[in-house]
Design an enzyme around this catalytic site. Structure first.
Site, PDB file in Angstrom:
ATOM      1  N   GLY A 237       0.819  -1.347  -0.028  1.00 33.78           N
ATOM      2  CA  GLY A 237       0.083  -0.041  -0.004  1.00 33.78           C
ATOM      3  C   GLY A 237       0.796   1.256   0.000  1.00 33.78           C
ATOM      4  O   GLY A 237       1.974   1.175  -0.477  1.00 33.78           O
ATOM      5  N   GLU A 259       5.632  -3.369   1.062  1.00 34.93           N
ATOM      6  CA  GLU A 259       5.887  -3.063  -0.468  1.00 34.93           C
ATOM      7  C   GLU A 259       5.095  -1.624  -0.670  1.00 34.93           C
ATOM      8  O   GLU A 259       3.853  -1.770  -0.558  1.00 34.93           O
ATOM      9  CB  GLU A 259       5.449  -4.057  -1.080  1.00 34.93           C
ATOM     10  N   LEU A 260       5.855  -0.703  -0.758  1.00 40.03           N
ATOM     11  CA  LEU A 260       5.217   0.642  -0.710  1.00 40.03           C
ATOM     12  C   LEU A 260       5.177   1.404  -1.980  1.00 40.03           C
ATOM     13  O   LEU A 260       4.410   0.848  -3.057  1.00 40.03           O
ATOM     14  CB  LEU A 260       5.974   1.270   0.142  1.00 40.03           C
ATOM     15  N   GLY A 261       5.702   2.610  -2.378  1.00 37.41           N
ATOM     16  CA  GLY A 261       5.591   3.160  -3.415  1.00 37.41           C
ATOM     17  C   GLY A 261       6.955   4.003  -4.039  1.00 37.41           C
ATOM     18  O   GLY A 261       7.943   3.569  -4.103  1.00 37.41           O
ATOM     19  N   CYS A 293       1.967   0.577  -8.342  1.00 37.78           N
ATOM     20  CA  CYS A 293       3.050   0.888  -7.423  1.00 37.78           C
ATOM     21  C   CYS A 293       4.214   1.164  -8.436  1.00 37.78           C
ATOM     22  O   CYS A 293       5.223   1.801  -7.966  1.00 37.78           O
ATOM     23  CB  CYS A 293       3.238  -0.207  -6.527  1.00 37.78           C
ATOM     24  N   GLU A 387       3.997  10.411  -5.562  1.00 37.42           N
ATOM     25  CA  GLU A 387       3.619   9.394  -6.629  1.00 37.42           C
ATOM     26  C   GLU A 387       1.905   9.754  -6.738  1.00 37.42           C
ATOM     27  O   GLU A 387       1.111   9.714  -5.881  1.00 37.42           O
ATOM     28  CB  GLU A 387       3.302   7.820  -5.675  1.00 37.42           C
ATOM     29  N   PHE A 389      -0.312   8.036  -8.566  1.00 41.66           N
ATOM     30  CA  PHE A 389      -1.258   6.983  -8.718  1.00 41.66           C
ATOM     31  C   PHE A 389      -2.499   7.572  -9.581  1.00 41.66           C
ATOM     32  O   PHE A 389      -3.467   7.469  -9.411  1.00 41.66           O
ATOM     33  CB  PHE A 389      -1.780   6.798  -7.402  1.00 41.66           C
TER      34      PHE A 389
END
Length: 492
Positions: A237, A259-261, A293, A387, A389
């Site tokens: 996320g 696990e991010l961005g 991501c 980011e 998105f």
């Protein structure tokens, strides 16, 4: 594939308004929430919203079931994973269309999720059959072993964008290696991220309680992260939520896989084939509306070819159809919800106000945002620093290879980077300097093969978290075991 079969997944599933607990669907104590199809606004189903009480009870059931599951033979655990893959394959078309409808993706995106989920289960099925430790040097008369043993209960928190893949990539290996799992999917995509996973493993014969599925909000997530019976959390996320989970898990001395961005950079050199580079940049930035991501957030282009690349991308942006992804007639579907669209739109508008030029896009109808091109993007602008998105190509010009590297590394790290150019040695030399977990030469940034360690430094998370050889390291821990023929004599 047809609408009636897919519709039944939403209408007839006992999961509507429920959580999956001990192999059964039961009403969520936190109530239920309508799940809207992003393209049409229609109510597809209702997500059961777990509260903290739901979560703690489900964790207890998983904790009770885990020991027997870990003691199950390796071949039996492998067989469950293979049967789950077979169930997904048997329902491939209906599941793909359901995922497209719930996530706002195009049908090929739904097909990709199911295809990858099948492969993830098949790969995980091989994990129990691999060596689970080593024989260590020891004194004569002593056998010293280093064993890999399951953590116990693994908490998995998955997002809305690729909910099936990003849930099952942790669920499958964790189960294969003897853990029980409590999965909290995003309540916006409870079917893709939760129901499909629960149904696949229930039909595969997984014992009740070994997999618990509870959609929910922050209350349920914090209960999962805080419960002492859950020694590991796997989260995918945003960096903001990842920081919160890391802090909370740290207080309880838990292992975390985050696990991010962060920023992903696609660098296009002056010797690149511009037609191929434009196609790569468009896919990397606009596929699934940029809600990935690994999306190509920044497209760094050499100033000698910047105008040519911009012209090609503007042409693509103006002609790519946008609408209902499940119709099979469009390239981009809607964004997941109004909140996500409004945040992205503010990034675009603020960046223009900060000096970027809007070359194409920047408008939307409902949740369908036109593919957007911004040029003149620089550090200090939201489009560069955050980011996005969303479906935007942020064009950043550079004059030298050194400047390209410096611009790309003007961030706190990221998951992916890519370099496109005819001189492969030059492209590789640039790639080796980039602060990213995954680097691709002559490709764009959106890549994943199920067998590669997946992760990145800094805002990308806490290293290579999932995939292939990393799975055994991630979802088990070391235990030292010594065996002696008789107790030695001690001087006490």
């Amino acid at each position: 594939m047809g609408a009636p079969e897919t519709l039944s997944l939403f209408e007839a599933a006992p999961a509507s308004g429920h959580v999956f607990d001990r192999g059964q669907w039961r009403p969520a104590r936190g109530g239920s929430r309508a799940v809207h199809e992003p393209a049409t606004g229609a109510v597809l189903t209702h997500a059961g919203i777990a509260n903290a009480e739901d979560m703690h009870e489900a964790i207890g059931h998983a904790h009770s079931a885990q020991r027997a599951w870990a003691a199950t033979g390796a071949r039996e655990r492998a067989a469950v994973l293979l049967r789950a893959a077979q169930w997904l394959q048997a329902h491939f078309d209906a599941l793909a269309l359901a995922i497209a409808r719930e996530t706002g993706g195009i049908v090929p995106k739904g097909q990709h999720e199911v295809k990858e989920a099948i492969q993830i289960c098949q790969i995980a099925a091989g994990l129990p059959m691999q060596a689970q430790g080593q024989v260590l040097p020891a004194a004569p008369g002593c056998l010293s072993l280093a064993k890999r043993v399951p953590h116990g209960v693994v908490g998995v928190i998955s997002p809305f964008n690729f909910p099936l893949i990003l849930g099952i990539r942790s669920v499958a290996p964790a189960l294969a290696l003897g853990n029980a799992v409590v999965l909290k999917p995003d309540p916006r995509t409870p079917l893709s991220g939760g129901v499909i996973v629960a149904e696949a493993f229930q039909h595969a014969g997984l014992p009740a309680g070994v997999l618990q599925v509870l959609p929910g909000d922050a209350e349920a997530g914090e209960a999962l992260v805080s419960d002492p019976r859950v020694p590991m959390i796997a989260f995918t996320g945003s960096p903001a939520v990842g920081r919160r989970i890391g802090e909370l898990a740290g207080r309880h001395l838990k292992k975390v896989s985050l696990e991010l961005g962060g920023a992903n950079n696609l660098i296009i050199l002056d010797d690149a084939d511009l037609d191929a580079a434009a196609s790569a940049a468009a896919f990397g930035a606009w596929f699934h509306q940029g809600q990935i991501c690994m999306a190509s957030n920044r497209v760094l282009v050499h100033e000698a070819v910047a105008a040519g690349l911009r012209e090609r991308l503007v042409g693509k942006a103006r002609h790519l159809p946008v609408g209902d992804g499940a119709s099979g007639q469009v390239a981009l579907g809607p964004m997941i919800d109004a909140r996500q669209l409004q945040r992205f739109d503010s990034v675009v508008k603020d960046s223009v106000a900060q000096g970027a030029t809007l070359e194409a896009g920047g408008t939307h109808e409902g949740l369908c945002y036109r593919p957007t091109v911004l040029s003149g993007v620089k550090p200090g602008m939201r489009a560069f620093d955050e980011e996005p998105f969303g479906p935007v190509v942020n064009l950043v010009s550079f004059a030298s290879d050194e400047e390209a590297v410096a611009l790309a590394n003007t961030s706190q790290g990221g998951l992916a980077a890519a370099v496109i150019g005819r001189d492969v040695a030059r492209a590789m030399a640039i790639g080796e300097q980039l602060n990213a977990g995954m680097v691709h030469i002559n490709d764009q940034t959106v890549n994943d093969e199920c067998t590669n360690p997946f992760g990145g430094p800094g805002l990308g998370g806490n290293g290579s978290a999932v995939g292939g050889p990393a799975d055994i390291d991630e979802y088990t821990r070391w235990q030292w075991l010594t065996i002696k023929a008789a107790p030695p004599a001690f001087p006490f």
